[in-house]
Every structure is written in C-alpha cells, then in structure tokens.
Design a protein around this motif. Structure first.
Motif, PDB file in Angstrom:
ATOM      1  N   GLU A 150       1.037  -1.070   0.093  1.00 26.52           N
ATOM      2  CA  GLU A 150      -0.068  -0.154   0.087  1.00 26.52           C
ATOM      3  C   GLU A 150       0.854   1.239  -0.101  1.00 26.52           C
ATOM      4  N   PHE A 151       0.650   2.219  -0.805  1.00 26.92           N
ATOM      5  CA  PHE A 151       1.316   3.383  -1.224  1.00 26.92           C
ATOM      6  C   PHE A 151       0.632   4.393  -1.062  1.00 26.92           C
ATOM      7  N   ILE A 152       0.865   5.667  -0.618  1.00 20.70           N
ATOM      8  CA  ILE A 152       0.352   7.031  -0.373  1.00 20.70           C
ATOM      9  C   ILE A 152       1.150   8.151  -1.471  1.00 20.70           C
ATOM     10  N   VAL A 207      -0.367  -5.573  -6.135  1.00 23.70           N
ATOM     11  CA  VAL A 207      -0.032  -7.126  -5.884  1.00 23.70           C
ATOM     12  C   VAL A 207       0.501  -7.411  -7.196  1.00 23.70           C
ATOM     13  N   PHE A 208       1.767  -8.412  -6.892  1.00 25.55           N
ATOM     14  CA  PHE A 208       2.532  -8.920  -7.754  1.00 25.55           C
ATOM     15  C   PHE A 208       2.203 -10.567  -7.929  1.00 25.55           C
ATOM     16  N   GLN A 245      -4.558  -1.353  -7.384  1.00 28.76           N
ATOM     17  CA  GLN A 245      -5.891  -0.630  -6.944  1.00 28.76           C
ATOM     18  C   GLN A 245      -5.685   1.017  -6.975  1.00 28.76           C
ATOM     19  N   VAL A 246      -6.212   1.660  -7.862  1.00 28.30           N
ATOM     20  CA  VAL A 246      -6.162   3.160  -7.804  1.00 28.30           C
ATOM     21  C   VAL A 246      -7.297   3.523  -7.093  1.00 28.30           C
ATOM     22  N   ASP A 285     -14.948   4.819  -6.049  1.00 30.27           N
ATOM     23  CA  ASP A 285     -13.786   5.705  -6.276  1.00 30.27           C
ATOM     24  C   ASP A 285     -12.485   4.658  -6.389  1.00 30.27           C
ATOM     25  N   GLU A 286     -12.613   3.569  -6.422  1.00 30.50           N
ATOM     26  CA  GLU A 286     -11.695   2.560  -6.677  1.00 30.50           C
ATOM     27  C   GLU A 286     -11.779   1.788  -7.910  1.00 30.50           C
ATOM     28  N   THR A 287     -10.459   1.811  -8.545  1.00 29.27           N
ATOM     29  CA  THR A 287     -10.457   1.066  -9.998  1.00 29.27           C
ATOM     30  C   THR A 287      -9.144   0.114  -9.824  1.00 29.27           C
TER      31      THR A 287
END
Length: 256
Positions: free
Chosen positions: A177-179, A195-196, A209-210, A228-230
């Motif tokens: 998870e990145f911000i 996820v890899f 997941q954007v 709001d998630e893609t």
C-alpha cells in the motif's frame, strides 16, 4: 533393542535431533536454495520414514468482522526417504530446491521460514526452524523505484487472504500500500495498492487498485459507495525496466 528402549523411542524419549544449515539466508524468489540437514542419533535406534523441508509464512484472515493471523505452508520438499539411524550416529544430507516464484517478500510483518522435520512413526517428530530473508527481484525492485519516483511512499505491506479473483496456488496474496506524498498524484489519489503475481523469472502481472481522492459531492458519494476504486492489471517484463515509470504512470493517470 530392549522392550523399554522401543517404548522410549516411540514416545520421543532419546529421539534423534535435526539441524538444517543453509548456504545463505538472503534470497530472491526463484533462487536455488542449498544446504545440508544434519541428523544426530539419540539414545536408541530409530527408523526415519522421511526427512522434509517446508516453507512457511503467515497471513491475515478475516472472519465475522475479526482479523487474525494464521500460518500457511508455501511448499514442501523431500530431502530423504526411509532410513535407520543408530544411537549417536551422525548423518549429513545435502539438499537443494527452488524458492517458489510466489514466495512473499520479507517486509513489514511478513516473515518466511524453512521448517525441517523427521517423520518418525508413532513418535514426537523433532523439528528445526530457520528464518530466511526474501528480497525483491530486479523487476519488483524496478516497480518499487518507479512508484517512488512518482512521489509515492510505501505505507504498509502485508500478506492477506486472497479474494476469489486473485487467488492462485496459495490462499493469500501480498499487498503493498502506497500513499502519494509528492508528485503528479498528490491530491488526486488517496492510495495505490499493488499485488505482484510472477508468471516467470522475467515477467509478472501487476494488479493495481487506484483509489481516487474524493472531490466535490460526487466524489464523496463515490467514496461512500466504494466506486472511487479502480482495479487494473498490467503485464511487465525485464525489458520494460528502462521505461517502467512512464508505462505505470500512464496507466495510473488514466484512472486518477
């Protein structure tokens, strides 16, 4: 062997001891793991049906709105078949196996270990546990660098129970998870999750997941509804490394 010695052996008293020594304990998925298993006989003769190495980690599972940590076996490898070890006898058995491509990375709370066991019929099996450090391969490192260059910072990494859509051989996936703390996506995205899933040593699928930031009433309604998630999937290979940032950035921009 006297009657009492047989009884002692069957309940694990005077049992053989096992110790596994790895050639190195820092590896990347796909590497060949080499080492030797040392067995020291106990006070009595014992028949060992099998020696095996198993690779383990833990992941977070959710049930009834509660989260708890469970262990998972990633793979199991046979070192030796049936043999008998005499009292105080010492044996050394070399081994090698390939670290599976879906082995998670040692980051955050994620720990990976190799467990050695002797399968002794009707006995308390002696075991040995050795932690290893699994580091990102060149392709994953390049993805991390590209995401960091776009202004993202890793906030959390953990193994989670896999959804039906992402579940493969194992019951979990490792999420990163990145911000956005700077760069073109600050103020546009709340977070980016990766996820890899490796398809070979040189190629993998990146599931992203954007999570768009709420803007205006419509944005807040989307956020409350979870729209709001893609979710998007991108295939990357080692040949993409020189242009990886631009490839990933164009995809993220499309959904931000």
């Amino acid at each position: 062997m006297s009657f009492f010695n047989k009884v002692f052996a069957s309940v694990g008293i005077g049992a053989a001891k096992v110790d596994t020594k790895l050639e190195k304990d820092t590896l990347t998925a796909g590497d060949l793991v080499r080492g030797v298993v040392e067995i020291q006989g106990g006070n009595v003769e014992q028949k060992v049906d099998e020696i095996y190495l198993s690779l383990h980690t833990t992941y977070i599972k959710e049930s009834d709105d509660k989260k708890y940590t469970v262990s998972a076996m990633i793979d199991r490898f046979r070192v030796a078949e049936s043999f008998t070890i005499s009292p105080n006898e010492r044996k050394e058995l070399p081994f090698s196996f390939q670290l599976p491509l879906d082995t998670p990375i040692s980051i955050g709370r994620t720990k990976i270990w190799v467990q050695t066991g002797l399968d002794i019929k009707n006995a308390v099996d002696p075991t040995d546990k050795d932690y290893i450090k699994v580091v990102p391969n060149a392709l994953i490192s390049a993805v991390f660098q590209a995401v960091e260059d776009m202004g993202f910072r890793m906030r959390e990494a953990d193994c989670q129970e896999a959804s039906y859509r992402l579940r493969k051989r194992l019951p979990f996936i490792q999420e990163f998870e990145f911000i956005p703390t700077s760069g073109p996506f600050r103020g546009k995205l709340d977070e980016l999750e990766l996820v890899f899933q490796a398809t070979s040593n040189d190629q993998m699928e990146v599931y992203m997941q954007v999570d768009r930031k709420a803007r205006g009433l419509g944005g807040f309604l989307s956020e409350s509804l979870g729209t709001d998630e893609t979710n998007v999937r991108v295939s990357v290979s080692k040949s993409d490394i020189p242009n990886l940032r631009s490839k990933l950035q164009s995809v993220i921009e499309r959904y931000s």
